[in-house]
Design a protein around this motif. Structure first.
Motif, mmCIF file in Angstrom:
data_model
loop_
_atom_site.group_PDB
_atom_site.id
_atom_site.type_symbol
_atom_site.label_atom_id
_atom_site.label_comp_id
_atom_site.label_asym_id
_atom_site.label_seq_id
_atom_site.Cartn_x
_atom_site.Cartn_y
_atom_site.Cartn_z
ATOM 1 N N ALA A 1 -8.133 -3.838 -9.838
ATOM 2 C CA ALA A 1 -7.686 -3.148 -8.627
ATOM 3 C C ALA A 1 -7.083 -4.127 -7.618
ATOM 4 O O ALA A 1 -6.105 -3.806 -6.935
ATOM 5 N N LEU A 2 -7.664 -5.321 -7.509
ATOM 6 C CA LEU A 2 -7.121 -6.318 -6.582
ATOM 7 C C LEU A 2 -5.672 -6.661 -6.922
ATOM 8 O O LEU A 2 -4.852 -6.915 -6.027
ATOM 9 N N GLY A 3 -5.348 -6.657 -8.213
ATOM 10 C CA GLY A 3 -3.977 -6.965 -8.605
ATOM 11 C C GLY A 3 -3.059 -5.764 -8.539
ATOM 12 O O GLY A 3 -1.930 -5.852 -8.033
ATOM 13 N N LEU A 4 -3.540 -4.597 -9.013
ATOM 14 C CA LEU A 4 -2.662 -3.445 -9.142
ATOM 15 C C LEU A 4 -2.420 -2.712 -7.831
ATOM 16 O O LEU A 4 -1.351 -2.133 -7.632
ATOM 17 N N THR A 5 -3.395 -2.704 -6.916
ATOM 18 C CA THR A 5 -3.199 -1.980 -5.664
ATOM 19 C C THR A 5 -2.146 -2.625 -4.770
ATOM 20 O O THR A 5 -1.655 -1.978 -3.838
ATOM 21 N N ARG A 6 -1.790 -3.871 -5.044
ATOM 22 C CA ARG A 6 -0.710 -4.493 -4.277
ATOM 23 C C ARG A 6 0.615 -3.781 -4.522
ATOM 24 O O ARG A 6 1.522 -3.843 -3.681
ATOM 25 N N LEU A 7 0.732 -3.106 -5.675
ATOM 26 C CA LEU A 7 1.942 -2.338 -5.954
ATOM 27 C C LEU A 7 2.049 -1.114 -5.041
ATOM 28 O O LEU A 7 3.110 -0.512 -4.950
ATOM 29 N N MET A 8 0.928 -0.756 -4.396
ATOM 30 C CA MET A 8 0.920 0.415 -3.511
ATOM 31 C C MET A 8 1.191 0.053 -2.063
ATOM 32 O O MET A 8 1.138 0.928 -1.193
ATOM 33 N N ALA A 9 1.477 -1.193 -1.779
ATOM 34 C CA ALA A 9 1.583 -1.638 -0.388
ATOM 35 C C ALA A 9 2.580 -0.805 0.403
ATOM 36 O O ALA A 9 2.347 -0.475 1.580
ATOM 37 N N SER A 10 3.702 -0.427 -0.212
ATOM 38 C CA SER A 10 4.727 0.333 0.507
ATOM 39 C C SER A 10 4.298 1.772 0.785
ATOM 40 O O SER A 10 4.929 2.463 1.587
ATOM 41 N N LEU A 11 3.229 2.241 0.133
ATOM 42 C CA LEU A 11 2.762 3.612 0.326
ATOM 43 C C LEU A 11 1.660 3.711 1.368
ATOM 44 O O LEU A 11 1.267 4.817 1.741
ATOM 45 N N LEU A 12 1.150 2.564 1.817
ATOM 46 C CA LEU A 12 -0.016 2.561 2.694
ATOM 47 C C LEU A 12 0.388 2.404 4.154
ATOM 48 O O LEU A 12 1.430 1.849 4.482
ATOM 49 N N TYR A 13 -0.479 2.904 5.018
ATOM 50 C CA TYR A 13 -0.276 2.765 6.459
ATOM 51 C C TYR A 13 -1.634 2.504 7.092
ATOM 52 O O TYR A 13 -2.594 3.254 6.888
ATOM 53 N N GLY A 14 -1.717 1.432 7.850
ATOM 54 C CA GLY A 14 -2.940 1.152 8.588
ATOM 55 C C GLY A 14 -4.086 0.635 7.742
ATOM 56 O O GLY A 14 -5.218 0.568 8.216
ATOM 57 N N VAL A 15 -3.827 0.269 6.491
ATOM 58 C CA VAL A 15 -4.870 -0.259 5.619
ATOM 59 C C VAL A 15 -4.225 -1.236 4.646
ATOM 60 O O VAL A 15 -3.096 -1.027 4.201
ATOM 61 N N GLN A 16 -4.945 -2.309 4.327
ATOM 62 C CA GLN A 16 -4.431 -3.325 3.419
ATOM 63 C C GLN A 16 -4.765 -2.961 1.968
ATOM 64 O O GLN A 16 -5.761 -2.298 1.703
ATOM 65 N N PRO A 17 -3.945 -3.389 1.015
ATOM 66 C CA PRO A 17 -4.227 -3.084 -0.393
ATOM 67 C C PRO A 17 -5.558 -3.635 -0.889
ATOM 68 O O PRO A 17 -6.114 -3.109 -1.853
ATOM 69 N N ASP A 18 -6.074 -4.675 -0.234
ATOM 70 C CA ASP A 18 -7.360 -5.250 -0.644
ATOM 71 C C ASP A 18 -8.459 -4.920 0.355
ATOM 72 O O ASP A 18 -9.389 -5.706 0.550
ATOM 73 N N ASP A 19 -8.376 -3.760 0.980
ATOM 74 C CA ASP A 19 -9.338 -3.353 1.998
ATOM 75 C C ASP A 19 -10.764 -3.392 1.442
ATOM 76 O O ASP A 19 -11.094 -2.654 0.495
ATOM 77 N N PRO A 20 -11.635 -4.241 1.979
ATOM 78 C CA PRO A 20 -12.988 -4.400 1.403
ATOM 79 C C PRO A 20 -13.842 -3.151 1.533
ATOM 80 O O PRO A 20 -14.673 -2.882 0.653
#
Length: 884
Positions: A828-847
């Motif tokens: 998930a740490l690697g693949l969620t970075r591909l979602m960065a353009s879809l997110l707002y107000g939260v980082q792809p590696d949000d703990p």
């Protein structure tokens, strides 16, 4: 009991008929076991007893020949035989078949539905001739172009075989029972040849029909032709009245034609664009430019040549040709949705992998129960490849059944996707089940059958003949390698489900962040609509201002209206106009480097109706007219940018060129920032001018705005106001249309529709993945308990407490879950970075998201492990020992 020789003769007869009987198989297994035990009791070793048993069982040459013929892979007849046997096997185990088909149908159906979207939006070529040679030319990523620049580019380039321009147009259709605002585009005569599209009826514009005096012609879209004129083939040559002038219909475009899938998608007619009188216009950017590369040219060369041309023009006309980009038309169309679709496609792929792992669990369990069958086949001469082939045939049949059921789910899912899709997803109306989608479904089904069937087939084919013919061959002596494979499948299921749930969790947090955004206004109880006066008596330049004022007075007089006002373009729902301005007392910046603010024109009552607070200073009033000094209200972003740490009220700006006598506008108020065109974007600097003092009106008082957007705040349901407001407008002038009637809450929902749609899909896939993973873990642990009945009985007979057995089973399952969690977190740490353009107000590696999702999934795994463990504690030690 029948002798082995008699059974061999019966089997020989069945083999001749290419048939295999399961009852006979079980009976022969029993005889083989008894014979082998007799020979071992007589003093023979285990290997010698097995050898003599197999030799006696197959001592006839005819039986060996029939066995080789049955287990061969030399003709289509043998394949048909395997298929028939596989179907009979599935019919004997309907519960297994139904569960496996449902799991596969979910995975294959979801993949097929999403692939149909990917195919229509990303893969299918645009509906133009040689669409891969079409490009768009813009300032930056989306800004339009000035007329003079387009004319120079078209004249000086050598890489395009054609270049055309288009400009948005919203004429008013009159001369009908109910006037209506239309969506249209004005185009140069070379635009249709550039796109490579010919009219269905009539003709397109000729080379000289974008010159002055030739502009009163129109080409209709297919849908408009059908709806407004009933598909009359004789409509060509007739006239229609738009903006008070007659336009001759010269052609009908074919069904499904859209001018540009990324812009002006609602356009239903096209008229000539006259640029002859705009040859020196370099600051009125309003054109979209389309071009077709020559067959022997490429995109890199086109970009290089355009860079050279714009560099020369920039030297000659500073500030007019900067940041000009050439992009493929298809890239422009799908660029914004490509990342989201690829993420969704990957998500459904994970769902399918989890479904495959589940079915693989089931196949492994069933293979264990078929060890005797496999032993008999081996005894008859079937090699390992033959056993593998039979198992793969069965798994592929199972996958094809799942694919068929998945196709039905995909048909339903596609309809649902089209119905729920936001309006700003391009080409959504072309989504369908075509040959490519069906081929994809078939390929995925076959590949899925191989994926979940291969490992069980390899395991089953590696069976020990001697161990398989012994009743005690099951239970605790089950293959360690097979247990490791099941553990690996559980870990992979858990990891894949965790990745999907983390993605869904990030989307949920992103949506909450979007919903928490302060738009700067109150969208509740607010109705918006566009009033267009062109083509009517009220549209006469000298009467427009008075007409708008009368409309506002009548609307404000309605009993359920609290307040009403007007603006040129509605926030979030209208266009964005930028206008350069200068600040009094500051140096004049170089051309093209000055400040540009979003340009709004409002009437008194607008800020009150929208509930946009005036933070400093005052609101616009009726006294701010042509007789009063010019005033302007700015937003807080402009105030911070231009006068940081100062009070902006009382400062002066101008929208005029400094080589003229500038008209200085006094800042009389600072308004709170309000959303402009994108919900997730930070508001840009913005200015609000009184309608009667706006720049256009001052330069030409006879041509104030031809349309304004009315906003009315209601005491109750704002939608109930629509008919009353339209009635008041029509009572003043029956030729004035009211269009784009919608509540402001609907506008806000449309602005956040894409992230909500993606969350719905990703959340659904994640939920399915979690259920499949839980079912998989439960199934594996339940099967493990059933295979370890003897072990559990011995433990409890030796004094183990029930809680010890409980924690033993739960602990083993949770170890697999925790290993899967670690693997899933890393993935998930690697693949969620591909979602960065879809997110707002939260980082792809949000703990927080990672932690909560991991805990939730671990709790699900605990529940899935607890039930088989609880059942294990209910085992009767004596009964289990007698069972073994």
């Amino acid at each position: 009991m029948k002798s082995l020789r008699e059974l061999a003769r019966r089997l020989e007869m069945l083999l001749r008929r290419k048939h295999f009987d399961r009852d006979l198989e079980e009976e022969m297994c029993l005889h083989l076991e008894l014979k082998e035990r007799e020979q071992r009791e007589a003093g023979l070793s285990e290997e010698e007893a097995r050898y003599r048993t197999r030799r006696q069982f197959g001592n006839t040459a005819l039986l060996k020949e029939a066995s080789r013929e049955m287990w061969g892979w030399n003709s289509m007849e043998h394949l048909i035989q395997d298929i028939r046997y596989g179907l009979r096997t599935m019919l004997r185990n309907p519960g297994f078949t139904v569960v496996a088909v449902i799991a596969l149908a979910l995975g294959i159906g979801a993949n097929t539905a999403i692939f149909s979207v990917v195919n229509a939006v990303l893969l299918r070529p645009l509906p133009y001739k040689d669409s891969d040679r079409l490009v768009v030319i813009l300032h930056g990523e989306q800004n339009p172009v000035a007329a003079a620049n387009f004319l120079d580019w078209r004249k000086q380039n050598h890489v395009f075989e054609g270049m055309g321009a288009a400009e948005y147009w919203t004429p008013t259709l009159t001369g009908v029972e109910r006037p209506e605002q239309l969506w249209a585009v004005r185009v140069t005569s070379d635009i249709f040849p550039v796109l490579g599209v010919q009219p269905l009826l009539g003709r397109a514009f000729l080379a000289d029909e974008d010159q002055p005096g030739k502009e009163h012609e129109v080409v209709l879209g297919f849908r408009s032709w059908q709806q407004r004129f009933g598909g009359d083939a004789k409509i060509v040559g007739r006239s229609m009245i738009m903006d008070g002038e007659a336009y001759t219909i010269i052609g009908i475009m074919p069904r499904g034609f859209k001018f540009a899938p990324f812009w002006a998608t609602k356009a239903e007619l096209w008229a000539p664009l006259v640029l002859a009188n705009r040859a020196n216009e370099r600051d009125g950017n309003s054109l979209r430019i389309f071009a077709r590369l020559k067959p022997d040219e490429n995109l890199a060369h086109a970009r290089a040549e355009m860079a050279t041309i714009t560099a020369h023009l920039e030297k000659e006309y500073p500030g007019t040709n900067r940041n000009v980009v050439v992009r493929p038309l298809k890239e422009k169309v799908v660029g914004n949705v490509r990342p989201a679709l690829l993420v969704l496609f990957g998500a459904v792929g994970f769902v399918l992998l989890i479904a495959c792992a589940n079915v693989a669990h089931m196949m492994l369990a069933r293979a264990a129960s078929r060890q005797k069958e496999i032993a008999v086949r081996t005894a008859l001469g079937a090699g390992r490849s033959r056993v593998i082939r039979q198992f793969l045939t069965e798994s592929i049949l199972l996958a094809l059944l799942g694919g068929g059921a998945g196709l039905l789910l995909a048909l339903w899912g596609i309809r649902l996707l089209v119905a729920l899709s936001p309006a700003d997803i391009p080409r959504v109306d072309t989504i369908s089940l075509d040959g490519y989608v069906l081929a994809f479904m078939l390929g995925v089904s076959v590949l899925t059958g191989i994926v979940f069937g291969l490992f069980p087939a390899l395991q089953a084919s590696a069976v020990s003949l001697n161990d398989s013919l012994k009743e005690g061959g099951r239970g605790s002596t089950e293959s360690i390698h097979r247990n490791r494979l099941r553990s690996l499948l559980v870990v992979s299921e858990f990891a894949l489900a965790l990745v999907l749930l983390v993605g869904a969790g990030l989307m949920i947090r992103s949506l909450f962040a979007l919903q928490a955004v302060d738009p700067g206004f109150n969208p509740r109880h607010l109705l918006t609509l566009v009033v267009t006066v062109t083509g009517s008596k009220a549209g006469q330049p000298a009467r427009r201002a008075a007409f708008y004022q009368q409309v506002l007075e009548r609307v404000r007089a309605l009993p359920s209206v609290q307040s009403a006002g007007m603006i040129n373009h509605l926030p979030l729902g209208g266009e964005i106009w930028g206008w350069p301005f200068r600040i009094q007392g500051r140096p004049i910046p170089p051309p093209g480097e000055g400040l540009v603010a979003v340009y709004r024109v409002v009437t008194p009552g607008y800020f009150r109706s929208m509930e946009i607070p005036i933070l400093h200073g005052r609101d616009i009033s009726d006294a701010d007219n042509l007789k009063a000094p010019g005033v302007v209200i700015i937003n807080e972003s402009l105030a911070r940018k231009c006068w940081p740490g100062e009070d902006a009220v009382g400062k002066h700006i101008t929208l005029d060129d400094m080589d003229k006598s500038p008209n200085w506008l006094t800042v009389v108020g600072v308004a709170k920032d309000a959303k402009q065109d994108e919900w997730a974007a930070r508001p840009d600097i913005e200015m609000y001018l009184p309608y009667l003092q706006n720049h256009e009106y001052q330069e030409n008082p006879k041509s104030p705005f031809a349309f304004l957007t009315l906003v009315a705040r209601a005491t109750g349901d704002p939608a109930a106001l629509a008919s009353a407001i339209e009635g008041q407008v029509r009572s003043l002038d029956s030729d004035v249309p009211v269009s784009q009637v919608q509540t402001m809450e609907h506008v806000v929902q449309a602005a956040t529709a894409q992230p909500r749609f993606y969350l719905l899909l990703l959340g659904t896939f994640a939920a399915v993945a979690m259920v499949l993973a839980a079912v998989g873990i439960y199934g594996v642990m339940s099967y493990s308990v059933s295979r370890r009945t003897h072990e559990m009985g011995i433990r409890m007979a030796l004094g183990a407490e029930r809680r010890d057995v409980l924690w033993l089973v739960v602990g083993q399952g949770m170890v697999l879950a925790l290993v899967g969690a670690v693997v899933g977190l890393l993935g998930a740490l690697g693949l969620t970075r591909l979602m960065a353009s879809l997110l707002y107000g939260v980082q792809p590696d949000d703990p927080i998201t990672f932690l909560v999702v991991t805990l939730v999934l671990c709790l699900v795994a605990l529940a899935a492990n607890y039930i088989p463990a609880w059942r294990a504690t209910k085992i009767d030690p004596m009964a289990s020992l007698r069972y073994e």
